[in-house]
Design an enzyme around this catalytic site. Structure first.
Site, mmCIF file in Angstrom:
data_model
loop_
_atom_site.group_PDB
_atom_site.id
_atom_site.type_symbol
_atom_site.label_atom_id
_atom_site.label_comp_id
_atom_site.label_asym_id
_atom_site.label_seq_id
_atom_site.Cartn_x
_atom_site.Cartn_y
_atom_site.Cartn_z
ATOM 1 N N CYS A 2 8.191 -8.008 -7.513
ATOM 2 C CA CYS A 2 8.626 -8.940 -8.548
ATOM 3 C C CYS A 2 8.975 -8.155 -9.801
ATOM 4 O O CYS A 2 8.745 -6.955 -9.890
ATOM 5 C CB CYS A 2 7.527 -9.956 -8.862
ATOM 6 N N GLY A 28 13.615 -9.626 -7.611
ATOM 7 C CA GLY A 28 13.207 -10.900 -7.039
ATOM 8 C C GLY A 28 14.255 -11.960 -7.265
ATOM 9 O O GLY A 28 14.708 -12.156 -8.395
ATOM 10 N N ASN A 101 3.218 -8.525 -10.840
ATOM 11 C CA ASN A 101 3.990 -7.887 -9.782
ATOM 12 C C ASN A 101 3.022 -7.102 -8.919
ATOM 13 O O ASN A 101 2.246 -6.291 -9.427
ATOM 14 C CB ASN A 101 5.034 -6.941 -10.399
ATOM 15 N N GLY A 102 3.038 -7.354 -7.620
ATOM 16 C CA GLY A 102 2.151 -6.632 -6.720
ATOM 17 C C GLY A 102 1.467 -7.562 -5.754
ATOM 18 O O GLY A 102 1.909 -8.689 -5.510
ATOM 19 N N TYR A 257 14.155 2.422 -2.985
ATOM 20 C CA TYR A 257 14.945 1.194 -2.823
ATOM 21 C C TYR A 257 14.895 0.252 -4.011
ATOM 22 O O TYR A 257 15.933 -0.206 -4.479
ATOM 23 C CB TYR A 257 14.473 0.456 -1.570
#
Length: 500
Positions: A2, A28, A101-102, A257
Site C-alpha cells: 500500500c 495500490g 502499509n504492510g 518491482y
C-alpha cells in the site's frame, strides 16, 4: 503493498494529500482514503477504486484542516470491500485515525488479546484495525487530560513489543498531530521531508520520496527501523527510537518491482539499483549463453526498462520498445484473480510486429511470479513473428510467499514451485530462460548503501526475519490468498464509499 502519506502544514492539506496519493497510485489500486483534521473534528472520504474515482470536488471541499493522512490500498489477505479501505479510526483515547502499509504476522493472536484482555471489538478482518486498536489501547493506559508526546512514543514502543511483521504506519490524533513509525526491521519503507512556507515549516511523511518531491518537499531522510516521528499540529517535529533492538532488513522486492524508479529508499536510488540489476543479469546471460544469437532486447513495460537497457548495452545488441502499454489498465501483479490477470494482459499490452518479425528476441522482465503474464507475452511475441523468444528475469525465481505485505499467493500458484528453470521455460513457452542470482540481486541494491547488511529476501529464499512463520501459518495464509478464496470473497462483497 500500500501507499501512505501524512502532512502537517500551515494551510489546507487536502489537495497535497490527493496529489500525493496520485503519485503513490502504483502501490495500490483497490481503494483510496483521506482523513483530515480541523480543530477537534475528523473529516474523511474513502472508497473502492483509483484516487481519481474516489475523490471529487464536493469531497475535497469537505476535507478541511491543516493536517491529514491518506492511503492507497491493494488487498492481501483481507477483503476488498470499501469497509476495509483506510484510514480506520477510533474515538478513544483522544480520537485516532490510522493507516498502514504492510502485514502483521500475528494478527490472530492480537485479535484474541484485544477481545479477551483489552475488551476491544474489531469490525473487519483487516490487520490495520487490529494495529490501530493495539496502539489505542496502549496509549489509553498512559493517556491523561494533558496530552503528553512521551506517552505517544511509549505507546509505539508497546506496539513494537506486541505486533510482529512488516509495517509502516501513519496515524493522526485529533487536535494534536500526525505520528509515523516503522517496524523494528524496517521491512516496509517510510521517509519524511519538509517544505518552507510563509507561516512556517510543513512536514510530510510518505512511503516513497517521489511523493515528497512532487509536492515541493525536501527529503530529510528515511525513518529508521523502529523509529517514530511525531509532528505537532503547530508544526514542531519530534523523533524517537522506540524499538529495543532495531535491525534494518528492508524488503528487496521494493527495489525489484514496487517502488517508482525515481524514488530513494534507505539511501538507495531505485533507478540505479535497477541499472545494476541489469549489469549483473547480463553477466549471467553471457556465462550461460556466450554464443547467443540475440538480435534485439525488449523490456516488459514498465518496471523492467531500466535493467533491460543495461542488458542491451552490454550485449551490444539493439534495444527496442516492442510492446505498447495501455496505461489505463492496472498493474497485472496486483490483479485480484487469475481470470482478471489473464484478461488484463491482452488489454494492457500490444505488440509492434515489425520489432519481432524474423528476429531472435530477448524479453526482460523484473520478475516472474505466477507466470501468467510471461506465458501470454511470449505467445504475443511469437504471434508477432518472432523467430525465437528468450526470457530473462532481473530477480531470482519466486518460490515462497511474502508474508510482510505483498500479495504473493500460495506456493502452488508460483510457476517456479517444484520446477527447474528448464521446466519453467517450458511452461511459459520460452526457448531459454535466465534468472538473476540472489547474491547478485542483493549486491545490486546494497551497492547504493553499504550500511545495509541484510534484506528481506523471503520470497526468494524462504528466510523470514520475524522468526514466527511455520507450516500452520502457511496453511492459514494459503486459505486466504489463493485465487479461489479471493474470488469467493469478492463475490460476496458490495462496493460502497464512506464519509464522515
Amino acid at each position: 503493498m500500500c501507499g501512505i502519506v501524512g502532512i502537517v502544514g500551515h494551510s489546507q492539506v487536502n489537495l497535497d494529500l490527493y496529489e500525493s496519493l496520485s503519485v503513490l497510485q502504483h502501490r495500490g489500486q483497490d481503494a483510496a482514503g483521506i482523513m483530515t483534521c480541523e480543530e477537534d473534528k475528523f473529516f474523511m472520504r474513502k472508497g473502492n477504486g483509483l484516487v481519481r474515482d474516489v475523490f471529487f470536488k464536493q469531497h475535497m471541499e469537505r476535507l478541511r484542516g491543516n493536517m491529514g493522512i491518506g492511503h492507497v490500498r491493494y488487498p492481501t489477505a483481507g477483503c476488498s470491500s470499501s469497509l476495509e479501505a483506510q484510514p480506520f479510526y477510533v474515538n478513544s483515547p483522544y480520537g485516532i485515525a490510522l493507516a498502514h502499509n504492510g502485514n502483521l504476522t500475528n494478527t490472530g493472536a492480537l485479535k484474541e488479546q484485544l477481545f479477551l484482555d483489552d475488551m476491544r471489538h474489531l469490525n473487519t478482518e483487516s490487520d490495520t484495525e487490529a494495529l490501530l486498536n493495539v496502539f489505542a489501547h496502549e496509549l489509553q493506559l498512559l493517556a491523561k487530560p494533558d496530552f503528553d508526546i512521551e506517552d505517544v512514543f511509549a505507546a509505539v514502543k508497546a506496539v513494537h513489543k506486541r505486533c510482529k511483521g512488516g509495517y509502516a504506519v501513519i496515524a493522526m490524533i485529533v487536535g494534536k498531530g500526525v505520528l509515523a513509525f516503522r517496524d523494528p526491521n524496517g521491512i516496509r519503507p517510510a521517509v519524511y521531508g519538509k517544505r518552507e512556507a510563509p507561516a512556517g515549516t510543513d512536514y510530510m511523511i510518505a512511503s516513497e520520496s517521489v511523493a515528497l518531491q512532487a509536492q515541493g518537499f525536501e527529503l530529510v531522510r528515511d525513518l529508521m527501523p523502529g523509529e517514530a516521528v511525531f509532528v505537532e499540529q503547530s508544526g514542531e517535529l519530534h523523533t524517537r527510537q522506540c524499538a529495543d533492538n532495531p535491525h534494518p532488513v528492508p524488503c528487496i522486492f521494493e527495489f525489484v518491482y514496487f517502488a517508482r524508479p525515481d524514488s530513494i529508499m534507505d539511501d538507495v536510488s531505485v533507478y540505479k539499483a535497477r541499472l545494476r540489476m541489469g549489469q549483473r543479469l547480463v553477466k549471467k546471460i553471457l556465462r550461460e549463453h556466450p554464443n547467443h544469437d540475440i538480435d534485439v532486447v525488449i523490456p516488459i513495460p514498465d518496471t523492467s526498462r531500466t535493467s533491460a537497457l543495461e542488458v542491451a548495452f552490454h550485449l551490444n545488441v539493439k534495444y527496442r520498445e516492442g510492446f505498447i502499454k495501455n496505461r489505463y489498465i492496472g498493474r497485472t501483479f496486483i490483479m485480484p484473480g487469475q481470470i482478471e490477470r489473464k484478461k488484463s494482459v491482452r488489454q494492457k499490452l500490444n505488440a509492434i510486429d515489425l520489432e519481432f518479425q524474423g528476429k531472435n528476441v530477448l524479453l526482460v522482465d523484473d520478475s516472474i511470479v505466477r507466470g501468467t503474464t510471461s506465458e501470454q507475452i511470449i505467445q504475443m511475441a511469437r504471434e508477432a513473428g518472432a523467430n525465437k523468444v528468450y526470457m530473462a528475469s532481473a530477480a531470482p525465481p519466486v518460490r515462497y510467499p511474502n508474508v510482510y505485505g505483498i500479495d504473493m499467493p500460495a506456493p502452488e500458484e508460483f510457476v517456479a514451485h517444484n520446477r527447474t528453470v528448464k521446466e519453467i521455460a517450458d511452461v511459459i513457452g520460452a526457448d531459454w530462460l535466465i534468472y538473476q542470482d540472489l547474491n547478485d540481486l542483493v549486491d545490486a541494491v546494497r551497492k547504493g548503501n553499504d550500511n545495509l547488511a541484510d534484506f528481506d529476501c523471503s520470497c526468494f529464499n524462504g528466510n523470514y526475519v520475524t522468526n514466527d512463520i511455520d507450516d500452520n501459518y502457511f496453511r492459514e495464509l494459503e486459505s486466504q490468498r489463493n485465487d479461489a478464496a479471493k474470488m469467493k470473497r469478492r463475490g460476496s462483497q458490495s462496493a460502497e464509499s464512506v464519509e464522515l
